[in-house]
Design an enzyme around this catalytic site. Structure first.
Site, PDB file in Angstrom:
ATOM      1  CG  ASP A 170      -1.918   1.124   1.232  1.00  0.00           C
ATOM      2  OD1 ASP A 170      -1.605   2.190   0.649  1.00  0.00           O
ATOM      3  OD2 ASP A 170      -3.003   0.985   1.838  1.00  0.00           O
ATOM      4  CE  LYS A 195      -7.065   8.769   2.491  1.00  0.00           C
ATOM      5  NZ  LYS A 195      -6.642   7.465   2.983  1.00  0.00           N
TER       6      LYS A 195
HETATM    7  C1  LIG Z   1      -7.240   6.147   3.126  1.00  0.00           C
HETATM    8  C2  LIG Z   1      -6.427   4.919   2.999  1.00  0.00           C
HETATM    9  C3  LIG Z   1      -6.956   3.729   2.482  1.00  0.00           C
HETATM   10  C4  LIG Z   1      -8.410   3.602   2.085  1.00  0.00           C
HETATM   11  O1  LIG Z   1      -8.728   4.386   1.003  1.00  0.00           O
HETATM   12  P1  LIG Z   1     -10.188   5.026   0.728  1.00  0.00           P
HETATM   13  O2  LIG Z   1      -9.985   5.772  -0.528  1.00  0.00           O
HETATM   14  O3  LIG Z   1     -10.522   5.882   1.899  1.00  0.00           O
HETATM   15  O4  LIG Z   1     -11.117   3.876   0.587  1.00  0.00           O
HETATM   16  C5  LIG Z   1      -6.116   2.642   2.354  1.00  0.00           C
HETATM   17  N1  LIG Z   1      -4.822   2.709   2.733  1.00  0.00           N
HETATM   18  C6  LIG Z   1      -4.285   3.828   3.244  1.00  0.00           C
HETATM   19  C7  LIG Z   1      -2.854   3.833   3.643  1.00  0.00           C
HETATM   20  C8  LIG Z   1      -5.063   4.968   3.402  1.00  0.00           C
HETATM   21  O5  LIG Z   1      -4.516   6.075   3.933  1.00  0.00           O
END
Ligand SMILES: *Cc1c(COP(=O)(O)O)cnc(C)c1O
Length: 378
Positions: A170, A195
């Site tokens: 991730d 983000k």
């Molecule tokens: C926000 C986030 C997610 C989930 O993403 P969404 O777009 O809110 O579904 C997954 N991994 C990380 C590291 C995040 O910051």
């Protein structure tokens, strides 16, 4: 081509109809066919959409993957990845993974016979010890939220290869500008584009990128079958956001560096967590695999009461969940992003009640520091 060039041109084309410089928003659900089985490669917009495809090719390029797929959220992207596995498969996951990822795995996927070990992946021995015959994939988040713990991608990539395990990273926090996990052997990269990739706090989305071509059909099958696609307007907004990723990240990080240093000298601040600080234990690792330190800064004050007091004083930092947008945000992980994590588990992760997390935006550095100073003085 260089990274900034790829941000702007990767997967992009000028509209053949009008010459429009920006990929248009193909706001359509279906496409005219010339005859039975005769069409231009587009039949129905869950299956294919040109705006979405432009984004998908763009992110695949930025991560160095063979193919990319865009979903309605980061969680939908992770869910699509997990849908390719079957009952009986086991996964090793970073213990302090994003709360939504933990919830998806623990509360939903487990019901379908997938099993998970949540392990401190910064400790390679702990990862090795958790491998079982039925382990299929390592799912790593680095740096983590909000403690900014790093997992050594070279070491974990080598381990995955040696044990013939898949590796997914991730990469939401570091972004491909700073960290390209496929270089270290990752098979998959996921992002919450909500983000930094989109970067303007105006749409929710996610992407899944695969390093090898062999995954293209499998992921497209899941995307089309389960249907959690990113819409054309949101695909376009995300594409527009990515064009400025490199310049935004440079500024985010410059501000974060300055803020982390300033916080160290502010009265009432007990500890500052930022990989760029000279005494940060994983500073060298951050430099090796990210070349920099990101733009999330966490710090502690004495108690929950004190944190609550400080949080109401900000004039510029906005109290909100999420991160990675141009505006600076502040949050209280113990009662907001990590409220669902049991208190003892939170304590084990280092998320104390006095912990405050900043997502440092791209405003003027001096205004941000002044805001912090006045909030802490109150
Ligand atoms: C926000 C986030 C997610 C989930 O993403 P969404 O777009 O809110 O579904 C997954 N991994 C990380 C590291 C995040 O910051």
């Amino acid at each position: 081509m260089g990274f900034s060039t790829d941000c702007i041109h990767g997967g992009q084309w000028y509209d053949p109809h009008s010459g429009a410089v920006m990929v248009p928003i193909y706001q359509t659900s279906t496409y005219q066919q010339q005859g039975i089985g005769k069409h231009k490669g587009y039949e129905y917009a869950r299956t294919q959409n040109p705006t979405r495809q432009a984004l998908e090719e763009n992110v695949a390029k930025l991560e160095g993957g063979a193919c990319g797929f865009a979903f309605a959220s980061g969680m939908a992207a992770i869910n699509a990845l997990m849908s390719m596995f079957q009952s009986g498969d086991h996964f090793i996951v970073t213990s302090n993974t994003y709360g939504g990822t933990f919830r998806l795995m623990d509360r939903i996927l487990q019901k379908f016979g997938l099993s998970f070990s949540f392990v401190d992946t910064s400790n390679l021995e702990a990862v090795k010890a958790a491998i079982k015959p039925e382990t299929k994939m390592l799912f790593v988040e680095t740096p983590t939220n909000p403690m900014l713990t790093l997992t050594d991608l070279e070491a974990i990539g080598n381990l995955a290869k040696e044990r013939e395990l898949l590796l997914c990273v991730d990469n939401t926090f570091a972004t491909p500008y700073r960290q390209q996990p496929m270089r270290w052997g990752a098979d998959f990269v996921v992002h919450s584009t909500t983000k930094y990739l989109n970067g303007h706090s105006d749409c929710v989305g996610g992407v899944l990128i695969a390093r090898d071509e062999q995954w293209r059909e499998k992921i497209h099958f899941v995307q089309n079958s389960a249907g959690a696609i990113l819409g054309p307007m949101d695909s376009w907004l995300t594409l527009r956001g990515i064009k400025t990723l490199a310049v935004r990240m440079d500024r985010h990080e410059r501000n974060a560096n300055a803020i982390a240093k300033a916080l160290c000298d502010m009265p009432g601040v007990d500890r500052v967590y930022y990989p760029g600080l000279p005494d940060y234990p994983q500073r060298e690792l951050a430099l090796k695999q990210m070349g920099s330190f990101g733009a999330i800064v966490s710090f502690t004050v004495s108690s929950q009461e004190r944190a609550e007091q400080v949080l109401t004083q900000f004039k510029l930092f906005c109290l909100a969940e999420s991160l990675g947008g141009v505006e600076s945000l502040v949050c209280h992980p113990a009662s907001m992003t990590h409220a669902a994590v049991p208190a003892e588990h939170r304590a084990a992760l280092g998320i104390s009640d006095g912990l405050i997390r900043l997502s440092v935006g791209i405003e003027d550095e001096s205004d941000l520091i002044e805001d912090l100073a006045q909030a802490l003085k109150a």
